[in-house]
Design a protein around this motif. Structure first.
Motif, PDB file in Angstrom:
ATOM      1  N   ARG A   7       1.001  -1.394  -0.117  1.00  8.56           N
ATOM      2  CA  ARG A   7       0.110   0.139   0.047  1.00  8.56           C
ATOM      3  C   ARG A   7       0.677   1.132   0.018  1.00  8.56           C
ATOM      4  O   ARG A   7       0.455   2.195  -0.412  1.00  8.56           O
ATOM      5  CB  ARG A   7      -0.880   0.160   1.138  1.00  8.56           C
ATOM      6  N   TYR A   9       3.225   2.252  -1.844  1.00 11.06           N
ATOM      7  CA  TYR A   9       3.370   2.817  -3.218  1.00 11.06           C
ATOM      8  C   TYR A   9       2.113   3.449  -3.729  1.00 11.06           C
ATOM      9  O   TYR A   9       2.199   3.904  -4.773  1.00 11.06           O
ATOM     10  CB  TYR A   9       3.909   1.611  -4.014  1.00 11.06           C
ATOM     11  N   ASP A  10       1.011   3.380  -3.057  1.00 15.85           N
ATOM     12  CA  ASP A  10      -0.111   4.059  -3.460  1.00 15.85           C
ATOM     13  C   ASP A  10      -0.426   3.883  -4.854  1.00 15.85           C
ATOM     14  O   ASP A  10      -0.723   4.581  -5.576  1.00 15.85           O
ATOM     15  CB  ASP A  10      -0.086   5.853  -3.238  1.00 15.85           C
ATOM     16  N   ILE A  11      -0.646   2.556  -5.341  1.00 15.41           N
ATOM     17  CA  ILE A  11      -1.204   2.064  -6.632  1.00 15.41           C
ATOM     18  C   ILE A  11      -2.535   1.802  -6.244  1.00 15.41           C
ATOM     19  O   ILE A  11      -2.908   1.085  -5.758  1.00 15.41           O
ATOM     20  CB  ILE A  11      -0.165   0.947  -7.322  1.00 15.41           C
ATOM     21  N   GLN A  12      -3.351   2.350  -7.401  1.00 13.59           N
ATOM     22  CA  GLN A  12      -4.614   2.227  -7.484  1.00 13.59           C
ATOM     23  C   GLN A  12      -5.020   0.986  -8.104  1.00 13.59           C
ATOM     24  O   GLN A  12      -4.434   0.309  -8.961  1.00 13.59           O
ATOM     25  CB  GLN A  12      -5.153   3.346  -8.230  1.00 13.59           C
ATOM     26  N   ALA A  13      -6.050   0.244  -7.557  1.00 16.10           N
ATOM     27  CA  ALA A  13      -6.862  -1.058  -7.923  1.00 16.10           C
ATOM     28  C   ALA A  13      -7.063  -0.932  -9.494  1.00 16.10           C
ATOM     29  O   ALA A  13      -7.577   0.087  -9.745  1.00 16.10           O
ATOM     30  CB  ALA A  13      -7.579  -1.631  -7.270  1.00 16.10           C
ATOM     31  N   GLN A  15      -5.086  -0.305 -11.980  1.00 15.56           N
ATOM     32  CA  GLN A  15      -4.012   0.558 -12.654  1.00 15.56           C
ATOM     33  C   GLN A  15      -3.127  -0.613 -13.518  1.00 15.56           C
ATOM     34  O   GLN A  15      -2.843  -1.469 -13.133  1.00 15.56           O
ATOM     35  CB  GLN A  15      -2.995   1.294 -11.949  1.00 15.56           C
ATOM     36  N   SER A  31       4.168   2.032 -15.757  1.00 14.96           N
ATOM     37  CA  SER A  31       2.758   2.609 -15.953  1.00 14.96           C
ATOM     38  C   SER A  31       2.152   2.780 -17.309  1.00 14.96           C
ATOM     39  O   SER A  31       2.837   3.505 -17.937  1.00 14.96           O
ATOM     40  CB  SER A  31       1.964   3.403 -14.811  1.00 14.96           C
ATOM     41  N   THR A  34      -2.339   7.440 -19.501  1.00 13.65           N
ATOM     42  CA  THR A  34      -3.869   7.637 -20.248  1.00 13.65           C
ATOM     43  C   THR A  34      -3.677   8.247 -21.613  1.00 13.65           C
ATOM     44  O   THR A  34      -2.959   9.307 -21.651  1.00 13.65           O
ATOM     45  CB  THR A  34      -4.730   8.379 -19.105  1.00 13.65           C
TER      46      THR A  34
END
Length: 65
Positions: A7, A9-13, A15, A31, A34
């Motif tokens: 958690r 690393y603050d990676i969104q589910a 991504q 990553s 967009t």
């Protein structure tokens, strides 16, 4: 492929990443960016500098390696 990341690393589910693994087994996550232009209207991102670049023609020797 599913990889669980801490958690901190603050990676969104959900991504998305491009995943590579080198010869030593090191895994690199890059990553997926967009598409900023996906919903753009024709001419929305055109400015004065774009018009200047379209009219530019290099003279002999200006783009030599």
């Amino acid at each position: 492929m599913v990889i669980t990341l801490p958690r901190k690393y603050d990676i969104q589910a959900g991504q998305e990443f491009c995943i590579t693994r080198d010869a030593k087994g090191v895994i690199t996550l890059i990553s997926v960016i967009t598409d900023f232009f996906k919903d753009a209207q024709p001419g929305e991102f055109v400015d004065e500098e774009d018009e200047l670049a379209r009219k530019f023609s290099p003279l002999q020797g200006e783009v030599d390696e």
